[in-house]
Write an enzyme that holds these catalytic residues in place. Structure first.
Site, PDB file in Angstrom:
ATOM      1  N   THR A  27      -2.056  21.823 -11.211  1.00 55.62           N
ATOM      2  CA  THR A  27      -1.789  20.592 -10.470  1.00 55.62           C
ATOM      3  C   THR A  27      -0.963  20.854  -9.212  1.00 55.62           C
ATOM      4  O   THR A  27      -0.180  21.804  -9.168  1.00 55.62           O
ATOM      5  CB  THR A  27      -1.034  19.605 -11.389  1.00 55.62           C
ATOM      6  OG1 THR A  27      -0.540  18.521 -10.620  1.00 55.62           O
ATOM      7  CG2 THR A  27       0.166  20.257 -12.066  1.00 55.62           C
ATOM      8  N   ASP A  28      -1.082  19.955  -8.253  1.00 56.36           N
ATOM      9  CA  ASP A  28      -0.248  20.060  -7.040  1.00 56.36           C
ATOM     10  C   ASP A  28       1.214  19.720  -7.342  1.00 56.36           C
ATOM     11  O   ASP A  28       2.103  19.990  -6.526  1.00 56.36           O
ATOM     12  CB  ASP A  28      -0.781  19.149  -5.923  1.00 56.36           C
ATOM     13  CG  ASP A  28      -0.856  17.669  -6.300  1.00 56.36           C
ATOM     14  OD1 ASP A  28      -0.572  17.304  -7.465  1.00 56.36           O
ATOM     15  OD2 ASP A  28      -1.213  16.867  -5.406  1.00 56.36           O
ATOM     16  N   GLU A  29       1.464  19.128  -8.537  1.00 53.59           N
ATOM     17  CA  GLU A  29       2.845  18.735  -8.852  1.00 53.59           C
ATOM     18  C   GLU A  29       3.771  19.931  -9.013  1.00 53.59           C
ATOM     19  O   GLU A  29       4.989  19.754  -9.034  1.00 53.59           O
ATOM     20  CB  GLU A  29       2.867  17.892 -10.132  1.00 53.59           C
ATOM     21  CG  GLU A  29       2.141  16.590  -9.971  1.00 53.59           C
ATOM     22  CD  GLU A  29       2.372  15.649 -11.147  1.00 53.59           C
ATOM     23  OE1 GLU A  29       3.379  15.802 -11.845  1.00 53.59           O
ATOM     24  OE2 GLU A  29       1.524  14.779 -11.345  1.00 53.59           O
ATOM     25  N   TYR A  62       6.599  17.736 -17.422  1.00 51.32           N
ATOM     26  CA  TYR A  62       5.171  18.088 -17.297  1.00 51.32           C
ATOM     27  C   TYR A  62       4.942  19.118 -16.203  1.00 51.32           C
ATOM     28  O   TYR A  62       4.355  20.187 -16.435  1.00 51.32           O
ATOM     29  CB  TYR A  62       4.338  16.827 -17.010  1.00 51.32           C
ATOM     30  CG  TYR A  62       2.967  17.138 -16.443  1.00 51.32           C
ATOM     31  CD1 TYR A  62       2.009  17.752 -17.230  1.00 51.32           C
ATOM     32  CD2 TYR A  62       2.646  16.843 -15.111  1.00 51.32           C
ATOM     33  CE1 TYR A  62       0.752  18.070 -16.711  1.00 51.32           C
ATOM     34  CE2 TYR A  62       1.402  17.150 -14.592  1.00 51.32           C
ATOM     35  CZ  TYR A  62       0.455  17.769 -15.389  1.00 51.32           C
ATOM     36  OH  TYR A  62      -0.778  18.087 -14.871  1.00 51.32           O
ATOM     37  N   LYS A  93       3.579  23.132 -16.220  1.00 50.92           N
ATOM     38  CA  LYS A  93       2.388  23.598 -15.494  1.00 50.92           C
ATOM     39  C   LYS A  93       2.767  24.731 -14.539  1.00 50.92           C
ATOM     40  O   LYS A  93       2.025  25.704 -14.386  1.00 50.92           O
ATOM     41  CB  LYS A  93       1.724  22.447 -14.722  1.00 50.92           C
ATOM     42  CG  LYS A  93       1.084  21.383 -15.585  1.00 50.92           C
ATOM     43  CD  LYS A  93      -0.045  21.886 -16.469  1.00 50.92           C
ATOM     44  CE  LYS A  93      -1.281  22.293 -15.690  1.00 50.92           C
ATOM     45  NZ  LYS A  93      -2.409  22.647 -16.601  1.00 50.92           N
TER      46      LYS A  93
HETATM   47  P1  NAD Z   1      -6.192  14.805 -20.415  1.00 57.39           P
HETATM   48  O1  NAD Z   1      -4.866  14.510 -21.013  1.00 57.39           O
HETATM   49  O2  NAD Z   1      -7.131  13.691 -20.126  1.00 57.39           O
HETATM   50  O3  NAD Z   1      -6.976  15.825 -21.376  1.00 57.39           O
HETATM   51  C1  NAD Z   1      -6.362  16.918 -21.981  1.00 57.39           C
HETATM   52  C2  NAD Z   1      -7.295  17.448 -23.067  1.00 57.39           C
HETATM   53  O4  NAD Z   1      -6.682  18.615 -23.640  1.00 57.39           O
HETATM   54  C3  NAD Z   1      -7.522  16.458 -24.200  1.00 57.39           C
HETATM   55  O5  NAD Z   1      -8.894  16.441 -24.563  1.00 57.39           O
HETATM   56  C4  NAD Z   1      -6.676  16.998 -25.339  1.00 57.39           C
HETATM   57  O6  NAD Z   1      -7.192  16.694 -26.627  1.00 57.39           O
HETATM   58  C5  NAD Z   1      -6.730  18.494 -25.059  1.00 57.39           C
HETATM   59  N1  NAD Z   1      -5.582  19.217 -25.622  1.00 57.39           N
HETATM   60  C6  NAD Z   1      -4.265  18.886 -25.524  1.00 57.39           C
HETATM   61  N2  NAD Z   1      -3.510  19.784 -26.161  1.00 57.39           N
HETATM   62  C7  NAD Z   1      -4.369  20.730 -26.668  1.00 57.39           C
HETATM   63  C8  NAD Z   1      -4.199  21.927 -27.414  1.00 57.39           C
HETATM   64  N3  NAD Z   1      -2.985  22.334 -27.811  1.00 57.39           N
HETATM   65  N4  NAD Z   1      -5.290  22.649 -27.729  1.00 57.39           N
HETATM   66  C9  NAD Z   1      -6.522  22.236 -27.355  1.00 57.39           C
HETATM   67  N5  NAD Z   1      -6.757  21.115 -26.662  1.00 57.39           N
HETATM   68  C10 NAD Z   1      -5.686  20.373 -26.324  1.00 57.39           C
HETATM   69  O7  NAD Z   1      -5.874  15.666 -19.129  1.00 57.39           O
HETATM   70  P2  NAD Z   1      -6.649  15.716 -17.721  1.00 57.39           P
HETATM   71  O8  NAD Z   1      -6.119  14.665 -16.841  1.00 57.39           O
HETATM   72  O9  NAD Z   1      -8.107  15.825 -17.975  1.00 57.39           O
HETATM   73  O10 NAD Z   1      -6.107  17.116 -17.171  1.00 57.39           O
HETATM   74  C11 NAD Z   1      -6.812  18.325 -17.479  1.00 57.39           C
HETATM   75  C12 NAD Z   1      -6.144  19.468 -16.754  1.00 57.39           C
HETATM   76  O11 NAD Z   1      -6.171  19.239 -15.361  1.00 57.39           O
HETATM   77  C13 NAD Z   1      -4.659  19.640 -17.112  1.00 57.39           C
HETATM   78  O12 NAD Z   1      -4.397  21.027 -17.200  1.00 57.39           O
HETATM   79  C14 NAD Z   1      -3.921  19.016 -15.958  1.00 57.39           C
HETATM   80  O13 NAD Z   1      -2.664  19.617 -15.783  1.00 57.39           O
HETATM   81  C15 NAD Z   1      -4.869  19.326 -14.824  1.00 57.39           C
HETATM   82  N6  NAD Z   1      -4.796  18.385 -13.672  1.00 57.39           N
HETATM   83  C16 NAD Z   1      -4.964  17.047 -13.884  1.00 57.39           C
HETATM   84  C17 NAD Z   1      -4.962  16.180 -12.789  1.00 57.39           C
HETATM   85  C18 NAD Z   1      -5.172  14.685 -12.951  1.00 57.39           C
HETATM   86  O14 NAD Z   1      -5.132  13.964 -11.968  1.00 57.39           O
HETATM   87  N7  NAD Z   1      -5.433  14.180 -14.155  1.00 57.39           N
HETATM   88  C19 NAD Z   1      -4.777  16.700 -11.496  1.00 57.39           C
HETATM   89  C20 NAD Z   1      -4.611  18.071 -11.332  1.00 57.39           C
HETATM   90  C21 NAD Z   1      -4.647  18.903 -12.436  1.00 57.39           C
HETATM   91  O1  TDX Z   2       1.332   1.826 -14.650  1.00 56.59           O
HETATM   92  C1  TDX Z   2       1.597   2.628 -13.756  1.00 56.59           C
HETATM   93  N1  TDX Z   2       2.120   2.179 -12.577  1.00 56.59           N
HETATM   94  C2  TDX Z   2       2.430   3.005 -11.544  1.00 56.59           C
HETATM   95  O2  TDX Z   2       2.895   2.543 -10.496  1.00 56.59           O
HETATM   96  C3  TDX Z   2       1.356   4.047 -13.896  1.00 56.59           C
HETATM   97  C4  TDX Z   2       0.774   4.593 -15.183  1.00 56.59           C
HETATM   98  C5  TDX Z   2       1.652   4.874 -12.831  1.00 56.59           C
HETATM   99  N2  TDX Z   2       2.179   4.383 -11.699  1.00 56.59           N
HETATM  100  C6  TDX Z   2       2.431   5.279 -10.546  1.00 56.59           C
HETATM  101  C7  TDX Z   2       3.149   6.566 -10.861  1.00 56.59           C
HETATM  102  C8  TDX Z   2       2.550   7.521  -9.850  1.00 56.59           C
HETATM  103  O3  TDX Z   2       3.217   7.416  -8.617  1.00 56.59           O
HETATM  104  O4  TDX Z   2       1.140   5.669 -10.086  1.00 56.59           O
HETATM  105  C9  TDX Z   2       1.122   7.032  -9.669  1.00 56.59           C
HETATM  106  C10 TDX Z   2       0.104   7.812 -10.484  1.00 56.59           C
HETATM  107  O5  TDX Z   2       0.588   7.885 -11.808  1.00 56.59           O
HETATM  108  P1  TDX Z   2      -0.161   8.727 -12.955  1.00 56.59           P
HETATM  109  O6  TDX Z   2      -1.569   8.244 -13.112  1.00 56.59           O
HETATM  110  O7  TDX Z   2       0.720   8.743 -14.152  1.00 56.59           O
HETATM  111  O8  TDX Z   2      -0.294  10.169 -12.272  1.00 56.59           O
HETATM  112  P2  TDX Z   2       0.789  11.231 -11.725  1.00 56.59           P
HETATM  113  O9  TDX Z   2       2.080  11.106 -12.401  1.00 56.59           O
HETATM  114  O10 TDX Z   2       0.734  11.197 -10.227  1.00 56.59           O
HETATM  115  O11 TDX Z   2       0.093  12.601 -12.262  1.00 56.59           O
HETATM  116  C11 TDX Z   2      -1.348  12.757 -12.234  1.00 56.59           C
HETATM  117  O12 TDX Z   2      -1.750  13.584 -11.180  1.00 56.59           O
HETATM  118  C12 TDX Z   2      -1.389  14.930 -11.254  1.00 56.59           C
HETATM  119  C13 TDX Z   2      -1.834  13.320 -13.561  1.00 56.59           C
HETATM  120  O13 TDX Z   2      -1.423  12.474 -14.639  1.00 56.59           O
HETATM  121  C14 TDX Z   2      -1.340  14.727 -13.759  1.00 56.59           C
HETATM  122  O14 TDX Z   2      -1.880  15.292 -14.964  1.00 56.59           O
HETATM  123  C15 TDX Z   2      -1.780  15.556 -12.582  1.00 56.59           C
HETATM  124  O15 TDX Z   2      -1.233  16.839 -12.680  1.00 56.59           O
END
Ligand code: NAD
Ligand code: TDX
Length: 332
Positions: free
Chosen positions: A121-123, A148, A152
């Site tokens: 992630t960019d975080e 989190y 990462k």
């Molecule tokens: P998500 O929470 O939707 O999915 C995570 C999946 O991993 C789930 O299916 C869960 O069951 C599985 N999991 C969790 N712990 C596990 C374990 N110990 N063993 C096996 N499986 C396990 O997450 P996401 O949003 O799809 O993110 C996926 C990846 O992408 C993560 O590594 C996250 O850091 C990265 N990422 C997410 C975002 C975003 O915007 N969501 C952005 C950048 C990077």
């Molecule tokens: O109800 C809400 N209201 C609100 O204002 C929620 C759930 C979030 N927010 C804000 C918090 C953040 O500024 O919205 C923004 C996005 O929130 P999230 O969806 O929780 O994402 P964020 O914390 O930015 O992280 C996401 O992007 C990077 C993913 O969850 C991470 O897994 C990824 O690494």
């Protein structure tokens, strides 16, 4: 034909990636997923059985994952605890899955000389000021804010060390905020869409000035596949689609697209340590590998995502009540 082991393939981005790979290549996919609250087998329904094997298991369980890594040509590692708010309430599973789990997979990749791609992630770079013209690049120093993002960052650093110390054939990608189908209702965009569908007012943390750099999950998937196939071993690639938007504008756009008044939302308690702004410069990925996003118009991508949630209530409905009950407990 290659055999891919996709960890976390029942989660949001992992399942989008599995759909993308099956639709665009002839690779066989084995999904390894623990099916935590965030994993959902229904996200993989309809894919051809001949191309997909599903294994329920924990990436941190090195005994059972070893054979799976040995049998794969490449591991694409998505599995993680992914929600910042959960990490603030209980960091423990984040350390276990995001650090110990990545470590176990890296050791298996080292033993079996398996190609490894780490999805991150960019975080890990922390945040930027709202008025800062800078964006994150591959050389931005690590400065994570939350439990989190620090886990990462730790797993990214393990990958880098396993490349340098043991010659593991790995790449890393750091992507910005994804949106699209199959995203858990705890996350910002699906939470607000499903709130409106349920007659609940959207919830904005603080003033809503925080900026996220939105990318469609399918564009993320295409980038990961491209890095897996053409990326330089040992390198990091940033993935982003120039999609900076502040949270207030996103809520207002959701309300507009769903036919609600622009002010029909509530301000709730802000997130502790809330990162202000993320912004990605993805020039390296574009210039060196030729990747381009397909979803360039956020409004139409968001409208399609709203339609998806409207048409898939059976997919999200079982998680909605428990998710809102947890938020209510924390005043959000
Ligand atoms: P998500 O929470 O939707 O999915 C995570 C999946 O991993 C789930 O299916 C869960 O069951 C599985 N999991 C969790 N712990 C596990 C374990 N110990 N063993 C096996 N499986 C396990 O997450 P996401 O949003 O799809 O993110 C996926 C990846 O992408 C993560 O590594 C996250 O850091 C990265 N990422 C997410 C975002 C975003 O915007 N969501 C952005 C950048 C990077
Ligand atoms: O109800 C809400 N209201 C609100 O204002 C929620 C759930 C979030 N927010 C804000 C918090 C953040 O500024 O919205 C923004 C996005 O929130 P999230 O969806 O929780 O994402 P964020 O914390 O930015 O992280 C996401 O992007 C990077 C993913 O969850 C991470 O897994 C990824 O690494």
């Amino acid at each position: 034909m290659a055999r891919l082991l996709v960890t976390g393939g029942a989660g949001f981005i992992g399942s989008n990636f599995v759909h993308h790979v099956i639709n665009h290549t002839d690779h066989h996919v084995t999904v390894l997923d623990k099916l935590t609250y965030a994993g959902n087998r229904a996200s993989l329904v309809g894919l051809p059985q001949s191309r997909l094997t599903f294994i329920e298991g924990d990436v941190a369980d090195s005994l059972s994952t070893d054979d799976l890594v040995a049998d794969a040509d490449a591991v694409v590692h998505f599995a993680a605890e992914s929600h910042n708010d959960n990490s603030l309430n209980d960091p423990s599973p984040f350390l276990q899955t995001n650090i110990v789990g990545s470590f176990a997979l890296l050791e298996a990749a080292r033993r079996h000389r398996t190609r490894f791609h780490h999805v991150s992630t960019d975080e890990v770079y922390g945040d930027l000021a709202l008025e800062d013209p800078m964006r994150f690049t591959e050389s931005t120093p690590y400065n994570p804010s939350s439990p989190y993002s620090s886990t990462k960052a730790a797993s990214d650093l393990l990958v880098r060390a396993w490349v340098r110390s043991f010659g593991v054939a790995a790449t890393i990608s750091n992507c910005s905020n994804n949106y699209g189908p199959y995203q858990h209702v705890e996350k910002f965009i699906p939470r607000q869409i499903t709130n409106v569908l349920r007659g609940i007012r959207p919830k904005l943390y603080g003033e809503g000035r925080n900026v996220r750099d939105w990318i469609h999950a399918d564009d993320h998937s295409a980038a990961v596949l491209m890095i897996l196939e053409k990326g330089r071993l040992g390198d990091t690639y940033l993935i982003g689609a120039d999609g900076e938007k502040d949270n207030k504008s996103v809520v207002e756009l959701i309300l507009h697209l769903m036919g609600q008044p622009a002010d029909a939302y509530d301000h709730v308690k802000d997130r502790v340590g809330h990162d202000l702004r993320y912004a990605i410069d993805s020039s390296k990925l574009r210039d060196e590998l030729g990747w381009q996003p397909i979803y360039r118009d956020f409004e139409s991508g968001l409208a399609a995502t709203i339609d998806w949630y409207r048409n898939h209530e059976d997919w999200w409905s079982p998680s909605k009540h428990a998710t809102e009950a947890l938020y209510a407990q924390y005043g959000q």
